[in-house]
Design an enzyme around this catalytic site. Structure first.
Site: not given
Length: 537
Positions: A139, A147
């Site tokens: 992202h 992430c």
């Protein structure tokens, strides 16, 4: 793209956004379209994404008109979290490693981190090992807690490349997430890491991709990954939690992959103690590409995309402003090989034998019986204790403990080494102890009319801690013999087992740039205005 707009995930993703489809449907830049055409690709041809943690790089590969895949662009990763190694459980901050398939339903245009796609962790392999976690993404927003975080501009382009591949008919694109570039040198350098066997397995998939120039067909059996495998019996299935059936690989591929694995094992086994070994844990909680570290150090430098107002560099427990030069301390922590964690366990209090000079070994004098023999040889005891036999007053040894003897009883040497110095029994000069053992001295005493004292039962050797105190003997003079101060025990690192093999060479992410100076970064000369990228090959 059905279901794509319905995703509103927690963790890395969130819930609102004024016009999500305006971001998700934005066209590729003219520069990127020109690069696609230059490399013999089409806008809608299939893609493969490869991620390398240690180098903090994400690659997008695309199928060419010849049917083979070629590298389109390399994107520096703004932030990833955790250490090298797979994700194991929810909340461990680890970014996943392995092979994952991204479908249209995993694309999230409504992410609170600009745009995102879910990696699909845990896959069948992860579930077979009981691993847990959710909402592990690629992202934007340069912020991560499990992430792979890019800048908003970067993730918008990657998102568009995936979207276009779906428009072209690709049902899912593959993400290959690695701890580092899967070279033999890198595995040799990480040969002491407990994840080595897992990484060697991932290297098989990486090798298949490099040999065939196409994404490997990924299956699972025997709680491991298998690549381009076809069961010999077509009625048998490859299932992650069940043993692997007999299977084959395309002709020549299996031999080439096996040869590469053998090369890794051979070089790991032959790696000497002087060959560098990477730290197993850095304490930095992830990494950041050097182009972004340089941007933090000097905000005037260009970078591929814009940074949020505050970014937390690796190794720091605080965020830094991206509009002014970051503190030198935070840059030093981010570029260090390892960071000492503040919450370290306190050191234990030193033991008595840690005192200067080390423990002393006392040698007991022989008890006196007061007979003719003792009067005749009265000076013998003190003379003997002054220079004890080597077997009694031996200097401490740094060699490995002697293994237990047959029958389970520990040897005398092993017991002496295992017993703490302050509790070690005082060695006795058994040859001068006038007991009823039938020795030479006993014979002399009998000859001159002396009577041997009754034999005392010698207690058997006990384990280290609970040795009963022997009966009190008649007071006798004792003379302590100072043993040489034992040298500090140096514990050599055991050689890495043959199974723990090579570790890939790691590209340093450190970049030392003097605050306040403006300079051009390696690979940054071609970076265009925000929203477009150069190919960092």
């Amino acid at each position: 793209m059905a279901g794509c707009t319905a995703l509103a995930l927690a963790g890395c993703n969130g819930g609102d956004g004024s016009s999500p489809m305006s971001k998700a449907s934005k066209s590729l830049s003219p520069q990127t379209l020109a690069l696609i055409d230059q490399k013999g690709m089409t806008k809608s041809s299939p893609i493969v994404v490869r991620i390398f943690k240690e180098e903090s790089e994400l690659e997008v590969w695309k199928e060419t008109t010849s049917g083979e895949y070629a590298l389109l662009k390399t994107y520096p990763i703004c932030r990833w979290s955790g250490e090298l190694g797979p994700k194991v459980r929810e909340g461990d901050r680890q970014a996943p490693e392995g092979f994952y398939a991204i479908t249209p339903g995993q694309m999230n245009p409504n992410s609170s981190y600009y745009l995102a796609f879910d990696l699909g962790f845990p896959n069948a392999y992860d579930r077979a090992w009981g691993r847990s976690g959710s909402n592990l993404m690629v992202h934007g927003d340069c912020s991560s807690r499990g992430c792979y975080a890019m800048t908003d501009e970067q993730v918008q382009e990657i998102f568009a490349l995936g979207r276009e591949s779906f428009y072209g008919g690709q049902r899912s694109f593959q993400v290959q997430a690695y701890p580092f570039r899967m070279t033999t040198d890198n595995l040799v350098r990480h040969r002491n890491n407990p994840n080595l066997a897992f990484w060697k397995m991932l290297k098989e998939g990486s090798d298949v991709f490099e040999i065939t120039k196409a994404p490997p067909k990924v299956d699972y059996c025997g709680k491991r990954y298998v690549f381009n495998a076809t069961p010999v019996d077509p009625n048998q299935k490859l299932q992650a939690s069940l043993p692997c059936p007999d299977y084959t690989m395309p002709e020549g591929l299996e031999e080439e992959v096996a040869a590469r694995q053998k090369d890794v094992s051979t070089k790991i086994a032959s790696a000497g103690a002087l060959q560098p070994v990477a730290p197993v844990k850095t304490g930095k909680d992830g990494g950041m590409h050097k182009v972004f570290l340089a941007k933090l150090e000097n905000p005037e430098l260009p970078a591929p995309g814009s940074l949020p107002p505050v970014v937390k560099p690796p190794g720091s427990d605080y965020g830094v402003s991206t509009t002014e030069p970051a503190p030198a301390e935070s840059i030093a922590l981010a570029t260090a090989d390892t960071v000492t964690e503040a919450a370290a366990v306190p050191l234990p209090a030193p033991r008595p034998d840690d005192a200067p000079g080390g423990p002393r070994i006392a040698v007991a004098a022989a008890p006196s019986t007061g007979g003719f023999f003792d009067n005749l040889f009265g000076g013998l005891t003190s003379a003997q204790t002054a220079s004890a036999p080597p077997a009694v007053a031996a200097a401490p040894s740094t060699s490995a403990p002697t293994p237990p003897q047959a029958g389970g009883a520990p040897s005398a040497a092993a017991d002496a080494q295992a017993r703490p110095p302050e509790r070690a029994p005082l060695p006795q000069l058994a040859a001068l102890d006038a007991g009823s053992n039938g020795g030479f001295l006993d014979s002399l005493k009998n000859l001159f009319g002396g009577s041997a004292p009754p034999a005392e039962a010698v207690p058997a050797a006990e384990p280290i801690a609970d040795v009963p105190v022997p009966p009190v003997r008649p007071p006798v003079p004792r003379q302590a013999t100072a043993a040489p101060a034992p040298q500090a025990a140096t514990r050599a690192n055991p050689p890495a087992p043959a199974a723990a093999a090579a570790a890939p060479s790691v590209v340093s992410s450190g970049s030392a740039t003097t605050p306040g100076t403006v300079q051009t970064l390696p690979g940054a000369a071609g970076i265009l205005a925000p929203g477009s990228f150069s190919a960092v090959q």
